[in-house]
Design an enzyme around this catalytic site. Structure first.
Site, PDB file in Angstrom:
ATOM      1  N   LEU A 159     -12.078 -13.881   0.028  1.00 27.04           N
ATOM      2  CA  LEU A 159     -12.135 -12.433   0.201  1.00 27.04           C
ATOM      3  C   LEU A 159     -12.448 -11.784  -1.142  1.00 27.04           C
ATOM      4  O   LEU A 159     -12.324 -12.414  -2.193  1.00 27.04           O
ATOM      5  CB  LEU A 159     -10.806 -11.912   0.744  1.00 27.04           C
ATOM      6  CG  LEU A 159     -10.428 -12.355   2.158  1.00 27.04           C
ATOM      7  CD1 LEU A 159      -9.047 -11.832   2.519  1.00 27.04           C
ATOM      8  CD2 LEU A 159     -11.457 -11.879   3.173  1.00 27.04           C
ATOM      9  N   SER A 160     -12.816 -10.516  -1.104  1.00 23.09           N
ATOM     10  CA  SER A 160     -13.139  -9.856  -2.366  1.00 23.09           C
ATOM     11  C   SER A 160     -11.936  -9.857  -3.294  1.00 23.09           C
ATOM     12  O   SER A 160     -12.098  -9.985  -4.511  1.00 23.09           O
ATOM     13  CB  SER A 160     -13.635  -8.428  -2.126  1.00 23.09           C
ATOM     14  OG  SER A 160     -12.683  -7.667  -1.412  1.00 23.09           O
ATOM     15  N   GLU A 161     -10.723  -9.713  -2.745  1.00 23.30           N
ATOM     16  CA  GLU A 161      -9.502  -9.820  -3.554  1.00 23.30           C
ATOM     17  C   GLU A 161      -8.380 -10.473  -2.758  1.00 23.30           C
ATOM     18  O   GLU A 161      -8.263 -10.287  -1.547  1.00 23.30           O
ATOM     19  CB  GLU A 161      -9.023  -8.450  -4.055  1.00 23.30           C
ATOM     20  CG  GLU A 161      -9.784  -7.897  -5.243  1.00 23.30           C
ATOM     21  CD  GLU A 161     -10.927  -6.995  -4.821  1.00 23.30           C
ATOM     22  OE1 GLU A 161     -11.792  -6.691  -5.660  1.00 23.30           O
ATOM     23  OE2 GLU A 161     -10.972  -6.620  -3.632  1.00 23.30           O
ATOM     24  N   THR A 162      -7.561 -11.211  -3.487  1.00 22.49           N
ATOM     25  CA  THR A 162      -6.306 -11.782  -2.992  1.00 22.49           C
ATOM     26  C   THR A 162      -5.221 -11.390  -3.981  1.00 22.49           C
ATOM     27  O   THR A 162      -5.435 -11.443  -5.194  1.00 22.49           O
ATOM     28  CB  THR A 162      -6.409 -13.316  -2.894  1.00 22.49           C
ATOM     29  OG1 THR A 162      -7.446 -13.661  -1.968  1.00 22.49           O
ATOM     30  CG2 THR A 162      -5.094 -13.929  -2.437  1.00 22.49           C
ATOM     31  N   HIS A 200      -8.422  -1.041  -3.137  1.00 24.40           N
ATOM     32  CA  HIS A 200      -7.965  -1.433  -1.801  1.00 24.40           C
ATOM     33  C   HIS A 200      -6.884  -2.512  -1.856  1.00 24.40           C
ATOM     34  O   HIS A 200      -5.965  -2.498  -1.018  1.00 24.40           O
ATOM     35  CB  HIS A 200      -9.160  -1.801  -0.891  1.00 24.40           C
ATOM     36  CG  HIS A 200      -9.497  -3.246  -0.814  1.00 24.40           C
ATOM     37  ND1 HIS A 200     -10.360  -3.855  -1.691  1.00 24.40           N
ATOM     38  CD2 HIS A 200      -9.109  -4.207   0.062  1.00 24.40           C
ATOM     39  CE1 HIS A 200     -10.476  -5.137  -1.369  1.00 24.40           C
ATOM     40  NE2 HIS A 200      -9.736  -5.382  -0.310  1.00 24.40           N
TER      41      HIS A 200
END
Length: 312
Positions: free
Chosen positions: A50-53, A86
């Protein structure tokens, strides 16, 4: 101290800037990262892709004394980030949903590498106090960015290079149709090394549906995924192109930098709503508010999509 033992840890995937699951920007949240070292966190973030974790930890003693409720570390598949929008909202949603109790009844305070970030509950969902954006010199290869986007200098109303944790090259374009019709050379964007955010204002006189509005209505209204929104239409259309070679669905840090820049330059006045994600099948709504102290708040709805445990 880092541990080599594998533990079952509470885990959520939260969709951000949407009240409809799978229409926003997801973030993976490991709710108890105690004992995990950086290499394990980075490897898991690379695996989720994902774009961020994010990884939730107890706050440091110094931050707790200043009101911090938890500490978060934020990873892309490639590196750790000091702050991202986000993931901040999604992590707060997960922390509250898992029983987190803030020190203050009115706010939640997140500790991250950028510092302390205040989060509030609002009618438009959770909202974070956007960190100040630092202006950087425009890149020397700006014309190459325009070529990669497929735009001309005449289509650019204003430009700024801003840093509020992530660095974004922000471009205000001449119309929402221009923003929504872009077909950028993502390989070239990646090679140039700049995260690029593009935006354009909707005018009050816009009567006919534009590309993005038609796209959202066709997908959301006709399929019954959501009712026609009760709030006012969006005033800003946004797209974000990252250095991973992908378009980001809905971006809190970019919208924070855009808000500070566009408001300070007189292009836009708060409060307003921004839309992002139409070109990648999402329908993100970002709320921008300014309080009496001139603090800007970036907010949106959040929804749990995955709730369980992960072995780490």
């Amino acid at each position: 101290m880092p541990t080599t033992a594998t533990l079952s840890r509470p885990f959520m995937t939260v969709d951000v800037f949407t009240a409809i699951p799978y229409k926003g920007n997801p973030v993976a949240v490991v709710l108890d990262a105690t004992g995990l070292d950086t290499s394990v966190m980075q490897a898991f973030a690379r695996w989720t892709n994902l774009s961020e974790t994010t990884f939730v930890l107890p706050p440091s003693d110094a931050a707790r004394a200043q009101g911090a409720d938890y500490r978060v570390r934020i990873f892309t598949p490639a590196a750790e980030m000091p702050f991202a929008g986000h993931p901040t909202l999604g992590t707060c949603h997960a922390w509250l949903a898992s029983g987190g109790q803030p020190q203050s009844t009115g706010t939640i305070v997140q500790e991250c590498a950028k510092g302390l970030i205040t989060i509030e509950r609002t009618p438009a969902g959770l909202a974070f106090a956007t960190p100040d954006s630092r202006a950087l010199p425009l890149p020397h290869n700006l014309h190459e960015v325009y070529l990669a986007l497929g735009i001309t200098t005449e289509q650019v109303i204003d430009a700024a290079y801003l840093d509020n944790g992530p660095q974004w090259l922000c471009l205000l374009l001449d119309s929402p149709d221009t923003v929504l019709s872009l077909e950028p050379d993502m390989a070239q964007i990646k090679a140039l090394g700049h995260k690029v955010g593009v935006a354009s204002l909707y005018q009050d006189s816009d009567a006919a549906p534009l590309i993005g509005r038609a796209c959202r209505e066709a997908e959301a209204f006709a399929t019954g995924l959501r009712a026609r929104p009760a709030q006012a239409p969006a005033q800003l259309e946004v797209r974000a192109f990252s250095t991973t070679g992908m378009e980001d669905p809905v971006t809190g840090s970019l919208n924070g930098s855009l808000a500070q820049w566009l408001i300070n330059e007189g292009h836009l006045s708060p409060p307003y709503m921004a839309n992002q994600g139409a070109c990648v099948g999402r329908d993100g709504w970002v709320s921008v508010q300014r309080d009496a102290k001139k603090q800007l708040w970036i907010g949106g709805h959040t929804v749990t999509c995955v709730n369980g445990t992960v072995l780490l």
